[in-house]
Write a protein that holds these residues in place. Sequence first.
Motif, short mmCIF file in Angstrom:
data_model
loop_
_atom_site.label_atom_id
_atom_site.label_comp_id
_atom_site.label_asym_id
_atom_site.label_seq_id
_atom_site.Cartn_x
_atom_site.Cartn_y
_atom_site.Cartn_z
N THR A 1 0.83 -1.20 0.00
CA THR A 1 0.00 0.00 0.00
C THR A 1 0.87 1.25 0.00
O THR A 1 0.52 2.25 -0.65
CB THR A 1 -0.98 -0.01 1.19
N ARG B 1 -5.13 4.74 -9.47
CA ARG B 1 -6.06 4.42 -8.39
C ARG B 1 -7.28 3.68 -8.92
O ARG B 1 -7.84 2.81 -8.26
CB ARG B 1 -6.49 5.71 -7.70
N CYS C 1 -7.81 -3.23 -3.23
CA CYS C 1 -7.16 -3.41 -1.93
C CYS C 1 -7.69 -4.70 -1.32
O CYS C 1 -8.88 -4.83 -1.08
CB CYS C 1 -7.46 -2.22 -1.02
N LEU D 1 -7.89 -4.81 5.00
CA LEU D 1 -7.47 -3.73 5.89
C LEU D 1 -6.62 -4.34 6.99
O LEU D 1 -7.10 -5.12 7.80
CB LEU D 1 -8.67 -3.01 6.50
N HIS E 1 -2.14 1.72 7.71
CA HIS E 1 -2.80 1.16 6.53
C HIS E 1 -4.10 1.89 6.19
O HIS E 1 -4.33 2.28 5.05
CB HIS E 1 -3.04 -0.33 6.72
N LYS E 2 -4.94 2.07 7.18
CA LYS E 2 -6.22 2.75 6.97
C LYS E 2 -6.01 4.17 6.45
O LYS E 2 -6.71 4.62 5.54
CB LYS E 2 -7.04 2.77 8.26
N LEU F 1 -5.05 4.08 2.74
CA LEU F 1 -6.21 3.77 1.90
C LEU F 1 -7.16 4.96 1.80
O LEU F 1 -7.70 5.23 0.72
CB LEU F 1 -6.94 2.54 2.45
N GLU F 2 -7.34 5.68 2.90
CA GLU F 2 -8.19 6.87 2.88
C GLU F 2 -7.64 7.93 1.92
O GLU F 2 -8.40 8.57 1.20
CB GLU F 2 -8.34 7.44 4.29
N LEU G 1 -9.58 4.27 -1.32
CA LEU G 1 -9.77 2.86 -1.62
C LEU G 1 -10.41 2.15 -0.44
O LEU G 1 -10.16 2.50 0.71
CB LEU G 1 -8.42 2.18 -1.92
N SER G 2 -11.23 1.17 -0.74
CA SER G 2 -11.88 0.37 0.29
C SER G 2 -11.35 -1.05 0.22
O SER G 2 -11.21 -1.61 -0.86
CB SER G 2 -13.40 0.34 0.09
N PRO G 3 -11.09 -1.65 1.38
CA PRO G 3 -10.61 -3.03 1.37
C PRO G 3 -11.73 -4.01 1.03
O PRO G 3 -12.90 -3.77 1.35
CB PRO G 3 -10.13 -3.24 2.81
N ASP H 1 -12.16 -6.87 5.70
CA ASP H 1 -11.75 -6.14 6.90
C ASP H 1 -11.85 -7.11 8.08
O ASP H 1 -12.90 -7.26 8.68
CB ASP H 1 -12.64 -4.92 7.11
#
Length: 146
Positions: free
Chosen positions: A74, A88, A93, A96, A102-103, A106-107, A111-113, A116
């Motif tokens: 990431t 992107r 992803c 999480l 990491h979060k 991604l923010e 991007l959303s995992p 989770d």
Amino acid sequence: PQLTVGRGSGINDERMKIKRQVVIDGLAKNMPKQGDAMDILCKVGGYDHAGLAGVIIGAARRRVPTMVDGVNATAAALLAYGLYPQCRNYMLCSHLSSDISHKKMLELMQLSPIVDAGMRLGEGTGASLAIVVLQAAMDVYNHLSR
């Protein structure tokens, strides 16, 4: 570093202090320019980050998705995004991580995992699980669209 350097696979407090100090020292010595992905990559990135960022950018330019798995991948994806923001749109992803940085990364890329589950196992386990979830989703979609 107190807000971004995590325990990874579960290091103890003593190793955590050392890990954070290495980051503090590296930033102080190299002074990467915030917001300049190439400068950051050159000053504090590694060959692995450069290679992964290149793969992500190259794949995106060919409209091929990449599965981003874990904190290090990431970080490379964030560098790729800084160099070529369009990539992107081709990143998936896997999961999480429970690692604190990491979060946030991604923010930044919005991007959303796929999964989770507080994972911190490494070795591609997040990608392995995410691919099964995506395959199941495609199977359901294909079954319902008949």
